[in-house]
Design a protein around this motif. Structure first.
Motif, PDB file in Angstrom:
ATOM      1  N   PHE A  39     -30.516  89.507 -26.707  1.00  0.00           N
ATOM      2  CA  PHE A  39     -30.109  89.097 -27.568  1.00  0.00           C
ATOM      3  C   PHE A  39     -31.066  88.074 -28.517  1.00  0.00           C
ATOM      4  CE2 PHE A  39     -26.189  88.389 -25.136  1.00  0.00           C
ATOM      5  CZ  PHE A  39     -25.343  89.214 -26.048  1.00  0.00           C
ATOM      6  N   GLU A  40     -30.804  88.842 -29.703  1.00  0.00           N
ATOM      7  CA  GLU A  40     -32.279  88.454 -30.802  1.00  0.00           C
ATOM      8  C   GLU A  40     -31.613  87.813 -31.760  1.00  0.00           C
ATOM      9  OE1 GLU A  40     -35.328  89.904 -33.260  1.00  0.00           O
ATOM     10  OE2 GLU A  40     -34.827  91.323 -31.776  1.00  0.00           O
ATOM     11  N   TYR A  41     -31.854  86.362 -31.898  1.00  0.00           N
ATOM     12  CA  TYR A  41     -32.032  85.901 -33.089  1.00  0.00           C
ATOM     13  C   TYR A  41     -32.367  85.212 -34.440  1.00  0.00           C
ATOM     14  CZ  TYR A  41     -27.252  85.434 -30.059  1.00  0.00           C
ATOM     15  OH  TYR A  41     -26.963  85.424 -28.905  1.00  0.00           O
ATOM     16  N   GLU A  42     -32.096  85.557 -35.110  1.00  0.00           N
ATOM     17  CA  GLU A  42     -33.247  84.617 -36.712  1.00  0.00           C
ATOM     18  C   GLU A  42     -32.035  84.368 -37.510  1.00  0.00           C
ATOM     19  OE1 GLU A  42     -36.205  86.959 -39.928  1.00  0.00           O
ATOM     20  OE2 GLU A  42     -35.595  87.752 -38.350  1.00  0.00           O
ATOM     21  N   ASN A  43     -32.926  83.035 -37.930  1.00  0.00           N
ATOM     22  CA  ASN A  43     -31.574  81.838 -38.700  1.00  0.00           C
ATOM     23  C   ASN A  43     -30.160  81.626 -38.117  1.00  0.00           C
ATOM     24  OD1 ASN A  43     -34.088  81.213 -40.701  1.00  0.00           O
ATOM     25  ND2 ASN A  43     -33.373  82.891 -41.418  1.00  0.00           N
ATOM     26  N   ASP A  44     -30.255  81.662 -37.180  1.00  0.00           N
ATOM     27  CA  ASP A  44     -29.028  81.131 -36.302  1.00  0.00           C
ATOM     28  C   ASP A  44     -27.547  82.584 -36.365  1.00  0.00           C
ATOM     29  OD1 ASP A  44     -29.601  78.595 -35.856  1.00  0.00           O
ATOM     30  OD2 ASP A  44     -28.707  77.850 -37.692  1.00  0.00           O
ATOM     31  N   SER A  45     -28.526  84.263 -37.023  1.00  0.00           N
ATOM     32  CA  SER A  45     -27.901  85.255 -36.688  1.00  0.00           C
ATOM     33  C   SER A  45     -28.020  86.197 -36.133  1.00  0.00           C
ATOM     34  CB  SER A  45     -28.231  85.452 -38.328  1.00  0.00           C
ATOM     35  OG  SER A  45     -27.393  84.781 -39.464  1.00  0.00           O
ATOM     36  N   LEU A  46     -27.183  86.285 -35.470  1.00  0.00           N
ATOM     37  CA  LEU A  46     -27.910  87.364 -33.933  1.00  0.00           C
ATOM     38  C   LEU A  46     -28.331  89.430 -34.862  1.00  0.00           C
ATOM     39  CD1 LEU A  46     -26.988  89.190 -31.217  1.00  0.00           C
ATOM     40  CD2 LEU A  46     -25.429  89.876 -32.441  1.00  0.00           C
ATOM     41  N   VAL A  47     -29.343  89.585 -34.745  1.00  0.00           N
ATOM     42  CA  VAL A  47     -30.382  90.699 -35.007  1.00  0.00           C
ATOM     43  C   VAL A  47     -30.341  91.755 -34.425  1.00  0.00           C
ATOM     44  CG1 VAL A  47     -31.130  89.144 -37.027  1.00  0.00           C
ATOM     45  CG2 VAL A  47     -31.815  90.047 -35.085  1.00  0.00           C
ATOM     46  N   ASP A  48     -30.351  91.856 -32.881  1.00  0.00           N
ATOM     47  CA  ASP A  48     -30.283  92.654 -31.567  1.00  0.00           C
ATOM     48  C   ASP A  48     -30.316  92.433 -30.575  1.00  0.00           C
ATOM     49  OD1 ASP A  48     -31.274  95.144 -31.787  1.00  0.00           O
ATOM     50  OD2 ASP A  48     -33.315  94.414 -31.897  1.00  0.00           O
ATOM     51  N   GLN A  49     -29.232  93.961 -30.015  1.00  0.00           N
ATOM     52  CA  GLN A  49     -28.941  93.339 -28.519  1.00  0.00           C
ATOM     53  C   GLN A  49     -29.283  94.154 -28.222  1.00  0.00           C
ATOM     54  OE1 GLN A  49     -25.233  92.631 -28.245  1.00  0.00           O
ATOM     55  NE2 GLN A  49     -24.643  93.141 -30.268  1.00  0.00           N
ATOM     56  N   SER A  50     -29.327  94.285 -26.875  1.00  0.00           N
ATOM     57  CA  SER A  50     -28.776  95.429 -25.934  1.00  0.00           C
ATOM     58  C   SER A  50     -28.734  95.420 -24.453  1.00  0.00           C
ATOM     59  CB  SER A  50     -30.824  96.177 -25.644  1.00  0.00           C
ATOM     60  OG  SER A  50     -32.052  94.712 -24.961  1.00  0.00           O
ATOM     61  N   PHE A  51     -28.399  96.372 -24.255  1.00  0.00           N
ATOM     62  CA  PHE A  51     -27.128  96.670 -23.106  1.00  0.00           C
ATOM     63  C   PHE A  51     -28.249  97.448 -21.640  1.00  0.00           C
ATOM     64  CE2 PHE A  51     -23.153  98.492 -21.089  1.00  0.00           C
ATOM     65  CZ  PHE A  51     -23.031  97.681 -20.062  1.00  0.00           C
ATOM     66  N   LEU A  52     -27.926  96.682 -20.704  1.00  0.00           N
ATOM     67  CA  LEU A  52     -28.863  97.775 -19.871  1.00  0.00           C
ATOM     68  C   LEU A  52     -28.727  97.039 -18.165  1.00  0.00           C
ATOM     69  CD1 LEU A  52     -31.348  95.412 -21.600  1.00  0.00           C
ATOM     70  CD2 LEU A  52     -33.223  97.737 -20.722  1.00  0.00           C
ATOM     71  N   VAL A  53     -29.237  98.109 -17.519  1.00  0.00           N
ATOM     72  CA  VAL A  53     -28.667  98.413 -16.234  1.00  0.00           C
ATOM     73  C   VAL A  53     -29.605  98.678 -14.823  1.00  0.00           C
ATOM     74  CG1 VAL A  53     -26.130  98.830 -14.452  1.00  0.00           C
ATOM     75  CG2 VAL A  53     -25.747  99.111 -16.910  1.00  0.00           C
ATOM     76  N   GLU A  54     -29.464  98.045 -13.923  1.00  0.00           N
ATOM     77  CA  GLU A  54     -30.673  98.304 -13.380  1.00  0.00           C
ATOM     78  C   GLU A  54     -29.551  98.611 -12.250  1.00  0.00           C
ATOM     79  OE1 GLU A  54     -34.538  95.598 -14.197  1.00  0.00           O
ATOM     80  OE2 GLU A  54     -33.218  94.863 -12.694  1.00  0.00           O
ATOM     81  N   GLU A  55     -29.758  99.337 -11.258  1.00  0.00           N
ATOM     82  CA  GLU A  55     -28.879  99.403  -9.420  1.00  0.00           C
ATOM     83  C   GLU A  55     -30.011  99.626  -8.632  1.00  0.00           C
ATOM     84  OE1 GLU A  55     -27.386 103.215  -9.765  1.00  0.00           O
ATOM     85  OE2 GLU A  55     -26.041 102.909 -12.050  1.00  0.00           O
ATOM     86  N   PHE A  56     -29.098  99.140  -7.298  1.00  0.00           N
ATOM     87  CA  PHE A  56     -30.517  98.733  -6.300  1.00  0.00           C
ATOM     88  C   PHE A  56     -29.657  99.652  -5.063  1.00  0.00           C
ATOM     89  CE2 PHE A  56     -30.691  95.621  -9.262  1.00  0.00           C
ATOM     90  CZ  PHE A  56     -32.619  95.742  -9.370  1.00  0.00           C
ATOM     91  N   ASP A  57     -30.272 100.085  -4.052  1.00  0.00           N
ATOM     92  CA  ASP A  57     -30.059 100.474  -2.789  1.00  0.00           C
ATOM     93  C   ASP A  57     -30.100  99.111  -1.694  1.00  0.00           C
ATOM     94  OD1 ASP A  57     -32.698  99.928  -1.793  1.00  0.00           O
ATOM     95  OD2 ASP A  57     -33.498 101.595  -1.051  1.00  0.00           O
ATOM     96  N   GLU A  58     -29.714  99.729  -0.208  1.00  0.00           N
ATOM     97  CA  GLU A  58     -29.603  98.574   0.603  1.00  0.00           C
ATOM     98  C   GLU A  58     -30.742  97.892   0.715  1.00  0.00           C
ATOM     99  OE1 GLU A  58     -28.739 100.198   4.369  1.00  0.00           O
ATOM    100  OE2 GLU A  58     -29.394 101.977   3.882  1.00  0.00           O
ATOM    101  N   TYR A  59     -31.891  98.902   0.253  1.00  0.00           N
ATOM    102  CA  TYR A  59     -33.389  97.333   0.738  1.00  0.00           C
ATOM    103  C   TYR A  59     -33.607  96.785  -0.660  1.00  0.00           C
ATOM    104  CZ  TYR A  59     -32.678 100.794   4.449  1.00  0.00           C
ATOM    105  OH  TYR A  59     -32.073 101.531   5.708  1.00  0.00           O
ATOM    106  N   GLY A  60     -32.690  96.494  -1.748  1.00  0.00           N
ATOM    107  CA  GLY A  60     -33.541  95.602  -2.617  1.00  0.00           C
ATOM    108  C   GLY A  60     -33.659  96.708  -3.525  1.00  0.00           C
ATOM    109  N   ASN A  61     -33.758  97.933  -3.879  1.00  0.00           N
ATOM    110  CA  ASN A  61     -35.402  99.122  -4.244  1.00  0.00           C
ATOM    111  C   ASN A  61     -34.328  99.158  -5.542  1.00  0.00           C
ATOM    112  OD1 ASN A  61     -37.357  98.905  -2.133  1.00  0.00           O
ATOM    113  ND2 ASN A  61     -36.616  99.885  -0.859  1.00  0.00           N
TER     114      ASN A  61
END
Length: 272
Positions: A39-61
């Motif tokens: 979340f990105e804010y400017e003058n106490d207002s939300l101006v941008d946001q993003s939604f991401l996902v990282e997936e890992f195998d059993e070895y943490g890769n």
């Protein structure tokens, strides 16, 4: 290229020690997915946001990195595969139409402690070819740029017995050193100050249990997870961790203690 540029890709690869440490935490906690909301804010207002996902195998890769629209639908995806011995990582980045943008292949050699990176266009042209040599403590020691098979030094780093960076040099394509800094440290309680060339305060951090605070010493900007980060002189960055060692959130504050940005993390545990 707001989310991922060639420069940011290379910077992330360089952070070998921190990546290895995070991988260990992911394995111990059996993490399948890390969900990131920024979340990105400017003058106490939300101006941008993003939604991401990282997936890992059993070895943490990291095996899949997804940039989603705010409603959860896929916007962009990068997939990674590994060789049988785990030494080579093959990554492909696709746009929202599913078309290949570029490939990123990383080759690790445990014997000589090296990491080699190739960034290849969809047409098969090599865009970037670099090689890192790490010291016995697996800190980055030398970075080479490789053009048409010819290797030249790009950067050098050296560390003290505590693993702290004590010097950094950069070189142009002719081998001439264009940048050199020497660092010294001053520790008091749970805080540490780093000085550049013995005079200028370069870094100031304090650590508490499950919490780390970095104080901004100059004005600068950057991008992470699709949002713009403003580092205001006199402000601070606060990282909070869960008791199990996983990152909980990172908050960026102005000199007047106003929230400028926030990154929150949540996790999905593997079923078996």
């Amino acid at each position: 290229m707001k989310y991922l540029s060639i420069l940011l890709t290379l910077l992330f690869v360089v952070q070998g020690y921190s990546q290895d440490k995070e991988r260990d935490v992911l394995i111990v906690n059996r993490i399948d997915e890390k969900i990131i909301r920024a979340f990105e804010y400017e003058n106490d207002s939300l101006v941008d946001q993003s939604f991401l996902v990282e997936e890992f195998d059993e070895y943490g890769n990291l095996v899949r990195f997804k940039i989603n629209n705010l409603d959860g639908t896929l916007k962009k995806e990068t997939n990674y595969e590994f060789s049988e011995d785990g030494s080579t990582k093959f990554g492909k980045s696709f746009d929202e139409k599913g078309d290949l943008k570029y490939s990123i292949n990383t080759v690790k050699n445990k014997k000589n402690r090296s990491i080699e990176l190739f960034q290849i266009s969809a047409e098969g042209d090599t865009l970037v070819h670099q090689k890192w040599i790490r010291d016995r403590n697996f800190n980055d020691s030398i970075l080479y740029r490789i053009t048409h098979g010819k290797r030249s030094v790009d950067q050098k780093w050296s560390y003290n017995k505590d693993g702290e960076l004590i010097s950094n040099s950069r070189y142009n394509t002719s081998g001439i050193r264009t940048f050199h800094k020497v660092f010294t440290y001053q520790k008091k309680g749970n805080c540490i100050k780093r000085f550049e060339n013995g005079e200028k305060l370069d870094c100031y951090e304090c650590n508490e249990v499950n919490e780390k605070t970095s104080f901004n010493l100059k004005n600068s900007t950057g991008y992470l997870y699709g949002i713009k980060l403003k580092f205001e002189k006199g402000g601070r960055t606060k990282e909070t961790f869960l008791p199990n060692g996983l990152a909980d959130k990172t908050e960026y504050f102005s000199k007047n203690n106003k929230l400028l940005a926030k990154i929150e993390y949540s996790y999905v545990i593997k079923n078996n």
